[in-house]
Scaffold this active site. Sequence first.
Site, PDB file in Angstrom:
ATOM      1  N   GLY A  66       1.169  -0.694  -4.862  1.00 21.73           N
ATOM      2  CA  GLY A  66      -0.007  -1.568  -4.786  1.00 21.73           C
ATOM      3  C   GLY A  66      -0.824  -1.469  -6.052  1.00 21.73           C
ATOM      4  O   GLY A  66      -1.190  -0.365  -6.455  1.00 21.73           O
ATOM      5  N   CYS A 125       8.533 -11.665   5.988  1.00 18.43           N
ATOM      6  CA  CYS A 125       8.260 -10.355   6.585  1.00 18.43           C
ATOM      7  C   CYS A 125       6.864 -10.371   7.185  1.00 18.43           C
ATOM      8  O   CYS A 125       5.916 -10.791   6.530  1.00 18.43           O
ATOM      9  CB  CYS A 125       8.351  -9.255   5.528  1.00 18.43           C
ATOM     10  SG  CYS A 125       7.849  -7.647   6.168  1.00 18.43           S
ATOM     11  N   CYS A 171      15.220  -2.129  10.368  1.00 14.91           N
ATOM     12  CA  CYS A 171      14.702  -3.497  10.397  1.00 14.91           C
ATOM     13  C   CYS A 171      15.460  -4.311   9.363  1.00 14.91           C
ATOM     14  O   CYS A 171      15.570  -3.913   8.197  1.00 14.91           O
ATOM     15  CB  CYS A 171      13.212  -3.540  10.075  1.00 14.91           C
ATOM     16  SG  CYS A 171      12.596  -5.255  10.007  1.00 14.91           S
ATOM     17  N   CYS A 196       0.746  -1.244   0.000  1.00 10.38           N
ATOM     18  CA  CYS A 196       0.000   0.000   0.000  1.00 10.38           C
ATOM     19  C   CYS A 196       0.786   1.312   0.000  1.00 10.38           C
ATOM     20  O   CYS A 196       1.862   1.421   0.548  1.00 10.38           O
ATOM     21  CB  CYS A 196      -0.951   0.042   1.160  1.00 10.38           C
ATOM     22  SG  CYS A 196      -1.855  -1.489   1.348  1.00 10.38           S
ATOM     23  N   TYR A 237      14.276  -2.136  -2.689  1.00 12.25           N
ATOM     24  CA  TYR A 237      13.398  -2.496  -3.802  1.00 12.25           C
ATOM     25  C   TYR A 237      12.146  -1.628  -3.964  1.00 12.25           C
ATOM     26  O   TYR A 237      11.826  -1.199  -5.065  1.00 12.25           O
ATOM     27  CB  TYR A 237      12.959  -3.958  -3.642  1.00 12.25           C
ATOM     28  CG  TYR A 237      11.903  -4.378  -4.639  1.00 12.25           C
ATOM     29  CD1 TYR A 237      12.233  -4.631  -5.966  1.00 12.25           C
ATOM     30  CD2 TYR A 237      10.572  -4.507  -4.262  1.00 12.25           C
ATOM     31  CE1 TYR A 237      11.261  -5.000  -6.889  1.00 12.25           C
ATOM     32  CE2 TYR A 237       9.592  -4.873  -5.178  1.00 12.25           C
ATOM     33  CZ  TYR A 237       9.946  -5.126  -6.486  1.00 12.25           C
ATOM     34  OH  TYR A 237       8.998  -5.480  -7.395  1.00 12.25           O
ATOM     35  N   ASN A 290      -1.012   1.495   5.651  1.00 14.60           N
ATOM     36  CA  ASN A 290       0.151   0.849   5.052  1.00 14.60           C
ATOM     37  C   ASN A 290       0.887   0.127   6.166  1.00 14.60           C
ATOM     38  O   ASN A 290       1.322   0.758   7.124  1.00 14.60           O
ATOM     39  CB  ASN A 290       1.057   1.897   4.395  1.00 14.60           C
ATOM     40  CG  ASN A 290       2.363   1.324   3.857  1.00 14.60           C
ATOM     41  OD1 ASN A 290       3.360   2.004   3.772  1.00 14.60           O
ATOM     42  ND2 ASN A 290       2.361   0.059   3.480  1.00 14.60           N
ATOM     43  N   GLY A 291       1.003  -1.191   6.046  1.00 12.07           N
ATOM     44  CA  GLY A 291       1.683  -1.959   7.075  1.00 12.07           C
ATOM     45  C   GLY A 291       0.966  -3.261   7.329  1.00 12.07           C
ATOM     46  O   GLY A 291       0.232  -3.758   6.471  1.00 12.07           O
ATOM     47  N   CYS A 324      12.091  -0.015   7.614  1.00  9.91           N
ATOM     48  CA  CYS A 324      12.222  -1.116   6.653  1.00  9.91           C
ATOM     49  C   CYS A 324      13.314  -0.798   5.631  1.00  9.91           C
ATOM     50  O   CYS A 324      13.152   0.084   4.786  1.00  9.91           O
ATOM     51  CB  CYS A 324      10.900  -1.342   5.939  1.00  9.91           C
ATOM     52  SG  CYS A 324      11.023  -2.539   4.594  1.00  9.91           S
ATOM     53  N   SER A 348      14.305  -2.456 -10.952  1.00 12.17           N
ATOM     54  CA  SER A 348      14.827  -2.085  -9.646  1.00 12.17           C
ATOM     55  C   SER A 348      16.310  -2.372  -9.484  1.00 12.17           C
ATOM     56  O   SER A 348      16.921  -1.928  -8.529  1.00 12.17           O
ATOM     57  CB  SER A 348      14.025  -2.761  -8.543  1.00 12.17           C
ATOM     58  OG  SER A 348      13.887  -4.129  -8.846  1.00 12.17           O
ATOM     59  N   ASP A 384      20.848  -7.619  -9.732  1.00 10.75           N
ATOM     60  CA  ASP A 384      19.423  -7.594  -9.378  1.00 10.75           C
ATOM     61  C   ASP A 384      19.309  -7.143  -7.933  1.00 10.75           C
ATOM     62  O   ASP A 384      20.261  -7.247  -7.163  1.00 10.75           O
ATOM     63  CB  ASP A 384      18.801  -8.990  -9.565  1.00 10.75           C
ATOM     64  CG  ASP A 384      17.310  -8.912  -9.853  1.00 10.75           C
ATOM     65  OD1 ASP A 384      16.733  -7.804  -9.729  1.00 10.75           O
ATOM     66  OD2 ASP A 384      16.716  -9.948 -10.194  1.00 10.75           O
ATOM     67  N   ASP A 385      18.117  -6.639  -7.557  1.00 13.49           N
ATOM     68  CA  ASP A 385      17.972  -6.101  -6.207  1.00 13.49           C
ATOM     69  C   ASP A 385      17.847  -7.193  -5.162  1.00 13.49           C
ATOM     70  O   ASP A 385      18.268  -7.034  -4.027  1.00 13.49           O
ATOM     71  CB  ASP A 385      16.754  -5.168  -6.141  1.00 13.49           C
ATOM     72  CG  ASP A 385      15.485  -5.902  -6.483  1.00 13.49           C
ATOM     73  OD1 ASP A 385      14.872  -6.492  -5.586  1.00 13.49           O
ATOM     74  OD2 ASP A 385      15.114  -5.920  -7.671  1.00 13.49           O
ATOM     75  N   CYS A 438      14.083  -9.811   7.555  1.00 12.53           N
ATOM     76  CA  CYS A 438      13.992 -10.796   6.470  1.00 12.53           C
ATOM     77  C   CYS A 438      15.360 -11.369   6.112  1.00 12.53           C
ATOM     78  O   CYS A 438      15.448 -12.436   5.507  1.00 12.53           O
ATOM     79  CB  CYS A 438      13.291 -10.206   5.248  1.00 12.53           C
ATOM     80  SG  CYS A 438      13.914  -8.595   4.767  1.00 12.53           S
TER      81      CYS A 438
HETATM   82  S1  SF4 Z   1      11.378  -7.850   7.445  1.00 14.24           S
HETATM   83 FE1  SF4 Z   1      12.431  -7.007   5.630  1.00 14.24          FE
HETATM   84  S2  SF4 Z   1      10.765  -6.338   4.261  1.00 14.24           S
HETATM   85 FE2  SF4 Z   1       9.863  -6.624   6.314  1.00 14.24          FE
HETATM   86  S3  SF4 Z   1       9.952  -4.610   7.322  1.00 14.24           S
HETATM   87 FE3  SF4 Z   1      11.837  -5.693   7.887  1.00 14.24          FE
HETATM   88  S4  SF4 Z   1      13.366  -5.102   6.329  1.00 14.24           S
HETATM   89 FE4  SF4 Z   1      11.330  -4.577   5.545  1.00 14.24          FE
END
Ligand code: SF4
Length: 484
Positions: free
Chosen positions: A47, A404, A455, A21, A264, A122-123, A258, A305, A367-368, A458
């Site tokens: 989105g 994620c 964060c 989003c 990306y 968004n989230g 994030c 990207s 690639d990203d 992932c």
């Molecule tokens: S887990 Fe990865 S994609 Fe999800 S918020 Fe954290 S950094 Fe972003």
Amino acid sequence: MPISLPLLHDQHDAYEKKEKCGLFGIWGTPEAAQVTYQGIFAQQHRGQESAGIVTSDGVTLHGHAGMGLVGQVFTPRIMKEELPGHAAIGHVRYSTTGSSKLCNAQPLLREYLMGPVAVAHNGNLINAQLLRRDYEQHGHIFQSTTDTEIIVHLLAKPTHVGKHDPLPHVLRHLQGAYSLLFLFPNRIEAARDPYGIRPLSIGRMPEGQWVVASETCAFDAVGAAYERDVEPGEIVRIDDHGVHSRRFAAAEEHGARCVFEHVYFSNPASNVFGQNVHLAREEMGRQLARESRVDADCVIPMPDSGRSAALGFAKESGIPFEEGIVPNRFVGRTFILPDQAARDRAVSLKLNIITELVRGKRLIVVDDSVVRGTTTRSKMRALRSAGAKEIHLRVSCPPIRHPCFYGVDFATAEQLIAHNRTEDQIRQFIEVDSLAYLSLDGLLACMKTPTKDCCTACWSGHYKVPIDQASSKFGVEREQLKMF
Ligand code: SF4
């Protein structure tokens, strides 16, 4: 004999990384709906499943939402006749909770004791299932299967309705990632979770009206200037008296911005968390070249990207940059791809390879990210078919080994190619001569955001906001099905 796979899987293969989003809002212009249209159009990359706009005429709210792209959902007649008013919020959606259907399109427009309210999110709310189950056991009926609807039920809770300023109380119940816009007949309220996981920025039109958006590229699209970010744990009220800030929570000592927004999701022209996305990606490419140089004839970006990182890689390594792959921008998103061979063929539809630049060459392809690996493998096979002599894949983020839970839909852990696999196993699967990822330290060194506020879950598996591993994007629906 090819194995038939369900459509959903195929769609995921074609679109492996999906943001949940983009938001936009404006207060104080008779052109509110039109400006909002432009604001969400500019964020279409966040989105593509549904789009919606809700306007306020000062007394009540008017809304329209539909499935598809912004340009498909809104016609000139709808814009002129159905969305009157001087204020608006808009939303483009990809579902990370709840399936892709009209009832889940946002902004959610609801009527409660205090009047109409619209919410755009968004989230991803980690505790939505728990809260929803509790409300349903007390007789509440939900009209959608998104996590966002729980926010309206919290707003309508009798103990909250009676409060002078209920919103801070409502937001304190939420756990997870949320950048939110609320539209009431007399105001917009913008809020961001205490970890600041998703972006949300405030801007100002040349005539003085305030705007708010997930990404600053939306400000460029409507002619607004960036003012500042909504702070983690802050609520910003926008109304006829201007902008007013209050806090519902202290910002967490360690934030969780994030990093994948820069890797990306975000538009390269946007400034996210105070850092330009293109320049961040270019630095990732430079760092990648420093970490994993290899002799080759040219550096080729994987559109779109991978472009900024490939540029950085080429500049740092001194190896020529070539646009060897041209994307077909008119390929739709709903392929029915029954098997791997069909998916391999579809890559030729989505990407045209300039054979003259590739044949007989040693390529560095940048690639990203690599998510499931099957799409990447199809792309590498296409390059090989075009005559590439060697393919060295360089990825401008570390291996994604964990799902994620904060608003990005990759896949389950088992579907991630890097989950429980070594880099050499991944290289063999993708069918390239060499494979190297950007290290996590290298990635974080490219970010202006202090490492303690990033964060990286992932990649690292370190989830700063506690998560329920069993929850999933369709968790709310599964809960419902269990009841029958
Ligand atoms: S887990 Fe990865 S994609 Fe999800 S918020 Fe954290 S950094 Fe972003």
